[in-house]
Write a protein that holds these residues in place. Structure first.
Motif, short mmCIF file in Angstrom:
data_model
loop_
_atom_site.label_atom_id
_atom_site.label_comp_id
_atom_site.label_asym_id
_atom_site.label_seq_id
_atom_site.Cartn_x
_atom_site.Cartn_y
_atom_site.Cartn_z
N TRP A 3 -3.39 4.80 -6.81
CA TRP A 3 -2.63 5.57 -5.82
C TRP A 3 -2.68 4.93 -4.45
CZ3 TRP A 3 -4.89 7.73 -1.52
CH2 TRP A 3 -6.29 7.87 -1.53
N ILE A 4 -3.78 4.23 -4.14
CA ILE A 4 -3.85 3.51 -2.85
C ILE A 4 -2.81 2.40 -2.80
CG2 ILE A 4 -5.28 1.99 -1.44
CD1 ILE A 4 -7.73 3.54 -2.36
N LEU A 5 -2.66 1.68 -3.90
CA LEU A 5 -1.67 0.61 -3.96
C LEU A 5 -0.24 1.17 -3.89
CD1 LEU A 5 -3.35 -1.61 -6.69
CD2 LEU A 5 -3.06 -2.19 -4.27
N TRP A 6 -0.02 2.31 -4.53
CA TRP A 6 1.31 2.94 -4.44
C TRP A 6 1.60 3.36 -3.00
CZ3 TRP A 6 5.25 3.16 -7.75
CH2 TRP A 6 5.00 2.90 -9.10
N LEU A 7 0.60 3.90 -2.32
CA LEU A 7 0.79 4.29 -0.91
C LEU A 7 1.06 3.08 -0.03
CD1 LEU A 7 -1.94 7.05 -0.38
CD2 LEU A 7 0.54 7.36 -0.41
N LEU A 8 0.36 1.99 -0.28
CA LEU A 8 0.59 0.76 0.49
C LEU A 8 2.01 0.23 0.27
CD1 LEU A 8 -2.80 -1.14 0.04
CD2 LEU A 8 -1.89 -0.16 2.15
N ALA A 9 2.46 0.29 -0.99
CA ALA A 9 3.82 -0.16 -1.28
C ALA A 9 4.84 0.69 -0.54
CB ALA A 9 4.06 -0.11 -2.79
#
Length: 274
Positions: A3-9
């Motif tokens: 979810w952190i990577l999705w938020l960064l994207a």
């Protein structure tokens, strides 16, 4: 982690949209934010797959990906420290010449970055009226006039004497800014020496003592994120004792400028420009 990577994207996509809307055009290197977004999405999908199928993924693959990402973050952090260390400078008062680096000129006027640099130049001249400005910047394909002439017009409108400015209109990069500005300064110095020689009073030998010319002091004025690279390029291209002066950059675009500058520094270091 996923979810952190999705938020960064999502953040990268949003910032890309902000850059385009705020700037009114797709500013240089803005595509990198979509590249970052795609990379974050791929990492998120890869991480999710790895967590579900650890037995199918060789250990070297996640280790290599994590090492690559950590190395990139470390290099970026070190370069950014150098960038903002370059903003702090020595005593820059009473310079002989101050090279003002150009920035984009739009159809409807100066870009915010260029206006900020020129306002800083005006502020500097108010405190150091003897300094000569070297306005550096050619005409890009999408620019109505040369950056140097647009800078001159703005400065003249704000009370700066034309005699106090030298225009350098051949450059299209920071390296060319510095190299051609150095040539312009050398030509101006030669003209000044010729004028002094014509006006010298003839004196008998032995009645005076020749004093060697003092070294000229040259500075470079550009946006805060750009000072370090401009100084390093100047040292490599014939101005070893350069004085950096920074102007404030647009706070909305600062993160983008820092990322773009990191890439530019690595490129210039790789090809030997600094």
């Amino acid at each position: 982690m996923t979810w952190i990577l999705w938020l960064l994207a999502a953040a990268c996509v949003i910032y890309y949209v902000v850059i385009v809307i705020y700037s009114g055009f797709t500013t240089s290197f803005s595509f990198i934010w979509m590249v970052f977004a795609a990379a974050c999405l791929l990492l998120a999908l890869g991480w999710e797959y790895y967590m579900k199928h650890k037995d199918r993924v060789p250990l070297w693959l996640p280790v290599s990906v994590i090492t690559f990402c950590c190395t990139g973050i470390l290099v970026f952090s070190m370069v950014e420290i150098l960038i903002f260390t370059g903003v702090a400078s020595r005593d820059t008062s009473n310079l002989d010449y101050l090279i003002v680096l150009g920035a984009r000129v739009k159809e409807d006027g100066l870009s915010k970055s260029l206006k900020s640099r020129l306002d800083k130049a005006i502020e500097y001249l108010e405190e150091n009226p003897g300094t000569v400005l070297v306005l550096s910047g050619g005409q890009g394909e999408d620019e109505p006039v040369t950056e140097a002439s647009a800078m001159r017009d703005y400065l003249v409108f704000n009370g700066v004497r034309e005699q106090q400015m030298i225009l350098e209109t051949r450059s299209f990069s920071t390296v060319e800014n510095i190299a051609y500005s150095r040539i312009a300064i050398e030509e101006d110095q030669a003209k000044r020496k010729a004028r002094r020689a014509r006006s010298d009073i003839t004196m008998e030998p032995g009645t005076y003592e020749e004093i060697p010319d003092k070294p000229i002091r040259i500075g470079v004025l550009t946006s805060d994120f750009h000072v370090f690279r401009a100084e390093q390029i100047a040292k490599k291209w014939g101005i070893p004792d350069i004085y950096g002066i920074s102007s404030e950059s647009d706070p909305v675009l600062l993160v983008h400028f820092c990322v773009r500058e990191c890439a530019a520094i690595l490129k210039d270091k790789l090809v030997g420009n600094m």
